[in-house]
Design a protein around this motif. Structure first.
Motif, short mmCIF file in Angstrom:
data_model
loop_
_atom_site.label_atom_id
_atom_site.label_comp_id
_atom_site.label_asym_id
_atom_site.label_seq_id
_atom_site.Cartn_x
_atom_site.Cartn_y
_atom_site.Cartn_z
N LEU A 7 46.08 1.42 50.06
CA LEU A 7 46.36 -0.17 49.19
C LEU A 7 45.66 -1.32 48.88
CD1 LEU A 7 49.56 -1.02 48.77
CD2 LEU A 7 49.11 -2.27 51.81
N SER A 8 45.51 -1.61 48.05
CA SER A 8 44.90 -3.15 47.24
C SER A 8 44.87 -3.71 48.33
CB SER A 8 45.56 -3.94 46.00
OG SER A 8 45.12 -4.49 45.76
N CYS A 9 43.99 -4.37 48.97
CA CYS A 9 43.65 -5.76 49.93
C CYS A 9 44.91 -6.94 48.87
CB CYS A 9 42.55 -6.43 50.22
SG CYS A 9 41.54 -4.62 50.71
N LEU A 10 44.46 -6.73 48.26
CA LEU A 10 45.34 -7.90 47.73
C LEU A 10 47.07 -7.69 48.12
CD1 LEU A 10 45.29 -10.27 45.26
CD2 LEU A 10 45.55 -8.84 43.43
N VAL A 11 47.34 -6.83 48.08
CA VAL A 11 48.50 -6.09 48.59
C VAL A 11 48.37 -6.42 49.99
CG1 VAL A 11 50.62 -4.53 48.37
CG2 VAL A 11 49.25 -5.26 46.51
N GLY A 51 45.07 -8.17 27.49
CA GLY A 51 44.08 -9.35 27.39
C GLY A 51 44.69 -10.61 28.48
N PHE A 52 45.67 -10.36 28.49
CA PHE A 52 46.62 -11.27 30.31
C PHE A 52 46.08 -10.55 30.88
CE2 PHE A 52 49.93 -11.77 32.83
CZ PHE A 52 49.36 -13.80 33.76
N VAL A 53 46.78 -8.88 31.88
CA VAL A 53 45.65 -8.35 32.69
C VAL A 53 44.71 -8.74 32.27
CG1 VAL A 53 45.89 -6.32 33.91
CG2 VAL A 53 48.19 -7.26 32.56
N THR A 54 43.93 -8.90 31.61
CA THR A 54 42.63 -7.94 31.72
C THR A 54 42.37 -10.07 32.64
OG1 THR A 54 42.27 -6.86 30.30
CG2 THR A 54 40.53 -7.77 30.66
N ASP A 55 42.04 -10.82 31.76
CA ASP A 55 42.00 -12.13 32.52
C ASP A 55 42.01 -12.38 33.51
OD1 ASP A 55 40.88 -12.48 29.30
OD2 ASP A 55 42.79 -13.91 28.88
N CYS A 56 43.33 -12.13 33.83
CA CYS A 56 44.24 -12.14 35.88
C CYS A 56 42.67 -11.27 36.85
CB CYS A 56 45.52 -11.24 35.39
SG CYS A 56 46.93 -12.73 35.22
N ALA A 57 43.04 -9.98 36.31
CA ALA A 57 41.37 -8.64 36.74
C ALA A 57 40.71 -9.60 37.20
CB ALA A 57 41.91 -7.93 36.48
N ARG A 58 40.38 -10.42 35.95
CA ARG A 58 38.51 -11.12 36.17
C ARG A 58 38.86 -12.42 36.69
NH1 ARG A 58 37.55 -9.78 30.00
NH2 ARG A 58 36.70 -8.26 30.04
N GLU A 59 39.95 -13.34 36.96
CA GLU A 59 39.64 -14.26 37.81
C GLU A 59 39.59 -13.79 39.61
OE1 GLU A 59 43.07 -16.72 36.09
OE2 GLU A 59 41.59 -16.86 34.53
N ASP A 60 40.46 -12.53 39.30
CA ASP A 60 40.56 -12.12 41.18
C ASP A 60 40.16 -10.76 41.43
OD1 ASP A 60 42.94 -13.76 41.31
OD2 ASP A 60 44.75 -12.84 40.59
N ARG A 61 38.97 -10.78 40.53
CA ARG A 61 37.86 -9.69 41.03
C ARG A 61 37.85 -9.81 42.58
NH1 ARG A 61 34.24 -10.84 36.12
NH2 ARG A 61 33.84 -12.88 36.82
N VAL A 62 36.95 -10.66 42.99
CA VAL A 62 36.75 -10.91 44.39
C VAL A 62 38.36 -10.51 45.35
CG1 VAL A 62 35.96 -12.28 46.41
CG2 VAL A 62 35.27 -12.78 44.13
N ARG A 63 39.03 -11.17 45.44
CA ARG A 63 40.61 -10.51 45.96
C ARG A 63 40.38 -9.02 46.32
NH1 ARG A 63 44.67 -14.31 44.85
NH2 ARG A 63 46.41 -13.14 46.15
N LEU A 64 40.90 -8.44 44.49
CA LEU A 64 41.06 -7.03 44.50
C LEU A 64 40.31 -6.43 44.84
CD1 LEU A 64 41.60 -7.76 40.80
CD2 LEU A 64 43.04 -7.21 41.90
N ARG A 65 38.84 -6.65 44.69
CA ARG A 65 37.77 -5.98 45.47
C ARG A 65 37.83 -6.01 47.12
NH1 ARG A 65 32.82 -7.33 41.67
NH2 ARG A 65 33.35 -5.95 40.05
N GLY A 66 38.90 -6.72 47.71
CA GLY A 66 39.03 -6.26 49.19
C GLY A 66 38.16 -7.41 49.83
#
Length: 66
Positions: A7-11, A51-66
């Motif tokens: 499970l993603s740490c973000l979740v 493009g939107f999903v890619t931009d969001c993932a880049r902005e939140d990359r630290v949170r997504l990596r946990g």
């Protein structure tokens, strides 16, 4: 209720009753893939979502990596 899953740490961070187990064994599960059907991938609406999903993932990359 007992269970285990990747499970993603973000979740998971929103649920303090969840416990991380063996995070070092799951570290290779950090790739995210965004797929689109080849017949649709060039449509402007699909490109906009990609493009939107890619931009969001880049902005939140630290949170997504946990």
């Amino acid at each position: 209720g007992l269970g285990i899953c990747a499970l993603s740490c973000l979740v998971g961070a929103d649920y303090p009753d969840l416990v991380r187990v063996a995070p070092q064994k799951l570290s290779s599960l950090s790739d995210l893939w965004l797929l689109a059907h080849p017949d649709l991938v060039e449509l402007p609406s699909v490109r906009a979502v990609i493009g939107f999903v890619t931009d969001c993932a880049r902005e939140d990359r630290v949170r997504l990596r946990g």
